[in-house]
Design an enzyme around this catalytic site. Structure first.
Site, PDB file in Angstrom:
ATOM      1  CD  GLU A 179      -3.072  -1.019   2.169  1.00 29.10           C
ATOM      2  OE1 GLU A 179      -4.126  -1.583   1.907  1.00 29.10           O
ATOM      3  OE2 GLU A 179      -2.902  -0.362   3.211  1.00 29.10           O
ATOM      4  CD  GLU A 371      -3.893  -6.000   2.499  1.00 27.22           C
ATOM      5  OE1 GLU A 371      -4.755  -5.308   3.075  1.00 27.22           O
ATOM      6  OE2 GLU A 371      -2.668  -5.790   2.591  1.00 27.22           O
TER       7      GLU A 371
END
Ligand code: BGP
Length: 474
Positions: A179, A371
């Site tokens: 991320e 995810e």
């Protein structure tokens, strides 16, 4: 309903949220170890409150987490029982280089992951390895200021060279930074940044981001050099932003919000700073001093695939008075068409299909969902069994959205790893009670519990999904 034959079904974790053993095997101290549970957590994660050593007043959940350091064989056996074809985990940098700037790596740390990868291979599970999932050695923060210092690129190069060399043939799928766009929101967690009085925060964040982008390109270069079979990906905290209405001011705002995130992947996947970002930096008076060599490095070393996390879509408006809701750290407006999780994260499976299409249109590279999942409070019954039908319902709808993106829209998707396939510490809140797993772990928010692992209802369900390659979702 047809998923590609080699579709990589599996689950995802991160070292700092599951491993524990923070002082075992000569491991050094990392930023993630000193991010406390409780009301100071956000201030530390954002770099507003300086905490570079643990103290006696706080509880630090990453230190023990779910102790996967000692339980990994048992845990991987459970993943194998579900039929995982891949397992996403991350490397704790401080196991490999305890301080980050040593000449020689720490053999015990290297051996730990080697054993873990062999354990995966034993069951035919392909490791998918995040090189840095929110972790940075404390020593690099104290001594050099974390990623704001370009020297971190050199230390990272050393780290990846060691990893690619040692795990050649054992690991093929790599992600450079988890991320990467989180650096703008959680700068201590994402880049080891702590802000001093009077420091220009935005400049520091974009400077650190630039260094991470360079490091990511270096990793792609080195990874391909050491083994051309390596597939190196970037990783975005994704979720398309909707305009709150068809008012052009809302549409514009939504585009701006998306660009804040796409900016990183534009560099990693297309190889250059996009024109809107150059203008934005110019307007803010931020000069990153990008050299011709750096431009060439970024251009020549774009990623092989684009991976991302998806929990919810977002919503933006030109009008500042509309009610906000929680999201994966980035706040969003409340979308009246969506329901939300117990933590206020809005549930939007169609948003996943939209996100997949948006990313595929933009990059034309294979995608990987690394995810996705539902954080919920699970209450075991008197036999300790968790009937998590709500989690099954969430995942089923998202898998259907993936199916549509692949089969109706032609998106190339390599795989799907659900977040927190075994219960682990929440990144944003530090809680254990925000659970995502197919496997329940007996541990509470303050580290009390037996650490016993138990299969939830979703365990059998996911096993069937994988066995039928996504055909049977009931
Ligand atoms: C992402 C992180 C993960 C993970 C997940 C769920 O931002 O990459 O580390 O934790 O979100 O978030 P949370 O744990 O806050 O529920």
């Amino acid at each position: 309903m047809a998923f590609p034959k080699n579709f990589l079904w599996g689950g995802a974790t991160a070292a700092n949220q599951c491993e524990g053993g923070y002082q075992e095997g000569n491991r050094g101290l990392a930023n993630v170890d000193v991010i406390p549970y409780g009301s100071d957590r956000m201030a530390v994660m954002t770099g507003k409150l300086k905490m570079l050593e643990p103290d006696n007043k706080h509880y630090y959940p990453a230190m023990e987490a779910i102790d996967m350091y000692h339980h990994y064989k048992e845990d991987i056996a459970l993943f194998a029982e579900m039929g995982f074809r891949t397992y996403r985990c991350s490397i704790a940098w401080t196991r490999i280089f305890p301080n980050g700037d040593e000449d020689q790596p720490n053999e015990e740390g290297l051996k730990f992951y080697e054993d873990l990868f062999h354990e995966c291979k034993k069951y035919g599970i392909e490791p998918l390895v995040t090189i840095t999932h929110f972790d940075c050695p404390i020593h690099l923060i104290k001594e050099y200021g974390g990623w704001k210092n370009p020297i971190l690129v050199e230390f990272y190069k050393k780290l990846v060279t060691v990893l690619f060399t040692r795990y050649k043939g054992l690991v093929r799928y790599w992600l450079t930074f988890n991320e990467i766009n989180m650096i703008l929101h959680l700068p201590f967690m994402g880049a080891g940044l702590v802000f001093e009085e009077g420091e220009e925060e935005e400049t520091v964040k974009y400077m650190a981001a630039h260094h991470e982008l360079l490091a990511s390109a270096e990793a792609t270069r080195i990874g391909h050099e050491i083994d051309p079979e390596n597939k190196i990906g970037c990783m975005l905290a994704a979720g398309v932003t909707y305009p709150y209405s068809c008012n052009p001011a809302d549409v514009w705002k939504a585009m701006e919000k998306d660009r804040e995130n796409y900016f990183f992947i534009d560099v990693q996947a297309r190889g250059e700073y996009p024109s809107y970002a150059k203008k934005m930096l110019e307007r803010k008076g931020i000069d990153l001093h990008i050299t011709k060599e750096q431009e060439a490095l970024l251009k020549a070393n774009t990623v092989d695939f684009v991976s991302f996390s998806y929990y919810s879509s977002r919503c933006a408006s030109g009008d500042a008075n509309i009610e906000q809701t929680e999201g994966n750290v980035m706040a969003s407006l409340k979308n009246p068409y969506l329901k939300a999780s117990e933590w206020g994260w809005q549930i939007d499976p169609l948003g996943l299909r939209i996100t997949l299409n948006a990313l595929y249109d933009r990059y034309q590279k294979p995608l990987f969902i690394v995810e996705n999942g539902l954080g919920a409070v699970d209450i075991p019954d008197e036999n300790g069994y968790v009937n998590d039908q709500y989690r099954i319902d969430y995942l089923r709808e998202h898998i259907k959205a993936m199916d549509a993106a692949i089969n109706e829209d032609g998106v190339e998707l390599l795989g799907y790893t659900t977040w927190g396939c075994i219960d682990l510490v929440s990144a944003s809140t530090g809680e254990m009670k925000k659970r995502y797993g197919f496997v329940y772990v007996d541990m509470d928010d303050l580290g009390q519990g037996t650490l016993q692992r138990r299969r939830k209802k979703s365990f059998e369900w996911y096993k069937k999904v994988i066995r039928t390659n996504g055909k049977d979702l009931d």
